[in-house]
Write a protein that holds these residues in place. Structure first.
Motif, mmCIF file in Angstrom:
data_model
loop_
_atom_site.group_PDB
_atom_site.id
_atom_site.type_symbol
_atom_site.label_atom_id
_atom_site.label_comp_id
_atom_site.label_asym_id
_atom_site.label_seq_id
_atom_site.Cartn_x
_atom_site.Cartn_y
_atom_site.Cartn_z
ATOM 1 N N THR A 1 0.384 -1.375 0.460
ATOM 2 C CA THR A 1 0.178 -0.109 -0.147
ATOM 3 C C THR A 1 0.788 1.181 0.145
ATOM 4 O OG1 THR A 1 -1.372 -1.508 1.618
ATOM 5 C CG2 THR A 1 -1.937 1.498 1.391
ATOM 6 N N PRO A 2 1.099 1.245 -1.673
ATOM 7 C CA PRO A 2 2.424 3.156 -1.094
ATOM 8 C C PRO A 2 1.368 4.182 -0.936
ATOM 9 C CG PRO A 2 1.613 2.071 -3.394
ATOM 10 C CD PRO A 2 1.043 1.331 -2.158
ATOM 11 N N ASP A 3 0.670 4.276 -1.260
ATOM 12 C CA ASP A 3 -0.172 5.854 -1.291
ATOM 13 C C ASP A 3 -1.021 6.309 0.975
ATOM 14 O OD1 ASP A 3 -1.773 3.601 -1.095
ATOM 15 O OD2 ASP A 3 -3.396 4.884 -2.043
ATOM 16 N N ILE A 4 -0.762 5.554 1.517
ATOM 17 C CA ILE A 4 -0.849 5.494 3.162
ATOM 18 C C ILE A 4 0.237 7.127 3.123
ATOM 19 C CG2 ILE A 4 0.054 5.176 5.785
ATOM 20 C CD1 ILE A 4 0.188 2.304 4.161
ATOM 21 N N ALA A 5 -0.960 7.565 3.278
ATOM 22 C CA ALA A 5 -0.069 9.406 4.356
ATOM 23 C C ALA A 5 0.170 9.585 5.496
ATOM 24 C CB ALA A 5 -1.653 9.834 3.571
ATOM 25 N N VAL A 6 -0.311 8.793 6.911
ATOM 26 C CA VAL A 6 -0.146 8.887 8.020
ATOM 27 C C VAL A 6 -0.206 7.197 8.586
ATOM 28 C CG1 VAL A 6 -1.376 9.504 10.180
ATOM 29 C CG2 VAL A 6 -1.268 10.750 8.013
ATOM 30 N N ILE A 7 0.428 6.856 9.684
ATOM 31 C CA ILE A 7 0.862 6.054 10.294
ATOM 32 C C ILE A 7 0.939 6.403 11.732
ATOM 33 C CG2 ILE A 7 2.679 4.344 10.739
ATOM 34 C CD1 ILE A 7 3.782 4.129 7.675
ATOM 35 N N ILE A 8 -0.071 5.625 12.506
ATOM 36 C CA ILE A 8 -0.297 5.851 13.821
ATOM 37 C C ILE A 8 0.021 4.948 13.983
ATOM 38 C CG2 ILE A 8 -1.625 6.848 15.895
ATOM 39 C CD1 ILE A 8 -3.837 7.475 13.662
ATOM 40 N N LEU A 9 1.629 5.019 14.930
ATOM 41 C CA LEU A 9 2.497 3.719 14.497
ATOM 42 C C LEU A 9 3.089 3.488 16.523
ATOM 43 C CD1 LEU A 9 4.373 1.301 13.768
ATOM 44 C CD2 LEU A 9 6.465 3.549 13.763
ATOM 45 N N ASP A 10 2.740 2.096 17.846
ATOM 46 C CA ASP A 10 2.815 1.879 19.122
ATOM 47 C C ASP A 10 4.458 1.800 18.311
ATOM 48 O OD1 ASP A 10 3.712 1.163 21.301
ATOM 49 O OD2 ASP A 10 2.639 -0.584 21.146
ATOM 50 N N VAL A 11 5.271 1.740 19.674
ATOM 51 C CA VAL A 11 6.927 1.590 19.358
ATOM 52 C C VAL A 11 7.066 0.107 20.086
ATOM 53 C CG1 VAL A 11 9.068 2.303 20.499
ATOM 54 C CG2 VAL A 11 7.519 4.219 20.119
ATOM 55 N N VAL A 12 6.727 -0.257 21.253
ATOM 56 C CA VAL A 12 6.394 -0.840 21.696
ATOM 57 C C VAL A 12 5.660 -1.982 21.803
ATOM 58 C CG1 VAL A 12 7.095 -2.503 24.196
ATOM 59 C CG2 VAL A 12 8.116 -0.343 24.252
ATOM 60 N N MET A 13 5.885 -3.668 20.935
ATOM 61 C CA MET A 13 4.992 -4.432 20.047
ATOM 62 C C MET A 13 6.412 -5.686 20.229
ATOM 63 S SD MET A 13 3.496 -2.477 17.002
ATOM 64 C CE MET A 13 4.759 -2.153 16.121
ATOM 65 N N GLU A 14 6.373 -6.662 19.540
ATOM 66 C CA GLU A 14 7.146 -7.969 20.066
ATOM 67 C C GLU A 14 8.443 -7.034 20.210
ATOM 68 O OE1 GLU A 14 6.049 -7.855 15.229
ATOM 69 O OE2 GLU A 14 6.001 -6.424 16.533
#
Length: 172
Positions: free
Chosen positions: A66-79
């Motif tokens: 999905t190259p057209d993502i405008a915004v990412i809301i991203l957690d840091v601590v996952m795996e």
């Protein structure tokens, strides 16, 4: 993929823009709250597509497809304690995507302080989950989309200038 409409009834006649927001968090309840906050999101003539990922690996697969993502809301601590930062590095260094706006939203930054994260990683915003309310999330998404729009315009204008320069070189 869940679509959330931004258009009011008067604006529905106008062609809508569609922006994709990727929400990456291993906590399903955080994803659900984000969905609730953004489901009534209304701003100009935007249509919002929300996509969810629960891990570093899943988010990278989505980003590759999905190259057209405008915004990412991203957690840091996952795996791992730095999964989110690994995703940021992948976006910026492997995919060479400088346009997507990245909002780090974390409950714990792992071993990296907020100051170090902002300096070391090419992120656009950093916030603590516990302090983020619905109005702040709304504002961050609107500001990120506005910035993304401006970057799209600049990119398009830059490409047009390159074409003009190449045409002038061929004629000159």
């Amino acid at each position: 993929m869940k679509k959330v409409s931004f258009a009011t009834s008067k604006e529905k006649e106008v062609k809508t823009k569609s922006y994709t927001v990727l929400v990456v968090d291993d906590d399903v309840s955080i994803q659900e709250v984000t969905s609730i906050i953004l489901e009534d999101f209304k701003h100009k003539d935007y249509e919002l597509n929300l996509i969810y990922a629960k891990s570093e690996e899943e988010s990278i697969k989505i980003l590759e497809n999905t190259p057209d993502i405008a915004v990412i809301i991203l957690d840091v601590v996952m795996e791992s304690y730095d999964s989110g930062f690994k995703v940021v590095q992948y976006i910026r260094e492997v995919l060479k995507n400088k346009m997507v706006r990245i909002i780090i939203r974390t409950g714990q930054a792992g071993l990296i302080s907020e100051k170090d994260a902002v300096v070391e990683y090419d992120i656009n915003d950093y916030t603590d989950k516990t302090n983020l309310n619905s109005l702040e999330l709304f504002s961050k998404v609107v500001l990120s989309i506005r910035t993304y729009e401006e970057l799209e315009i600049l990119h398009k204008e830059n490409e047009e200038l390159k074409q003009i320069i190449n045409l002038l070189k061929e004629k000159g």
